[in-house]
Design a protein around this motif. Structure first.
Motif, short mmCIF file in Angstrom:
data_model
loop_
_atom_site.label_atom_id
_atom_site.label_comp_id
_atom_site.label_asym_id
_atom_site.label_seq_id
_atom_site.Cartn_x
_atom_site.Cartn_y
_atom_site.Cartn_z
N CYS A 45 48.47 -51.61 -15.22
CA CYS A 45 49.91 -51.70 -15.43
C CYS A 45 50.62 -50.65 -14.57
O CYS A 45 50.30 -49.46 -14.65
N CYS B 224 53.40 -49.39 -14.89
CA CYS B 224 54.26 -48.50 -15.67
C CYS B 224 53.46 -47.41 -16.36
O CYS B 224 53.72 -46.23 -16.18
N CYS B 225 52.47 -47.80 -17.15
CA CYS B 225 51.74 -46.80 -17.94
C CYS B 225 50.34 -46.51 -17.38
O CYS B 225 49.63 -45.65 -17.89
N CYS C 229 51.47 -54.61 -18.75
CA CYS C 229 50.66 -54.79 -19.95
C CYS C 229 51.49 -55.29 -21.12
O CYS C 229 51.00 -55.95 -22.01
N CYS D 85 56.73 -52.19 -21.21
CA CYS D 85 56.48 -51.57 -19.91
C CYS D 85 57.29 -52.26 -18.82
O CYS D 85 57.82 -51.59 -17.92
#
Ligand SMILES: [Zn+2]
Length: 123
Positions: free
Chosen positions: A4, A6-7, A20, A24
């Motif tokens: 992902c 983002c995370c 995910c 996100c």
């Protein structure tokens, strides 16, 4: 497994899935937009909305007189308008959507007379 953006967690998902979770996805897009430089369109759009909000706030009765400085202090910018209307006396009211204003001097103080759009102004 995918990662992902983002995370940075790994996750399983369909071919076209990039994030995910929905959380996100929106967090990532929010950050991306926040860092984009403001386009001229957005600057003008934001100012017009702010102007209208300020005019509406100070003109809840349909008509009002407010010190110019009071509006400017709130962020009002009289250069940004959506239209104008001239009355029979030749006074030109400037409008931000449905809220209008005109400059006036009273006792040596600069003021704005605030009005609301009326249908007869179309003529
Ligand atoms: Zn994620």
């Amino acid at each position: 497994m995918k990662t992902c953006p983002c995370c940075n967690e790994e996750f399983r998902g369909r071919e076209n899935k990039v994030f995910c979770s929905l959380y996100c996805k929106s967090a990532y897009n929010y950050e991306k937009d926040k860092n984009k430089p403001l386009t001229r369109f957005r600057v003008v759009d934001n100012q017009l909305r702010l102007n209208r909000k300020i005019l509406a706030k100070f003109n809840q009765a349909g008509k009002a007189t407010v010190r110019k400085q009071t509006l400017l202090a709130e962020g009002f910018d009289p250069k940004y308008i959506t239209g104008w209307w001239k009355n029979k006396k030749g006074d030109t009211y400037l409008f931000c959507y449905d809220y209008g204003f005109i400059g006036r001097e009273e006792n040596g103080k600069e003021k704005y007379v605030l009005v609301q759009w009326q249908d007869y102004m179309l003529k």
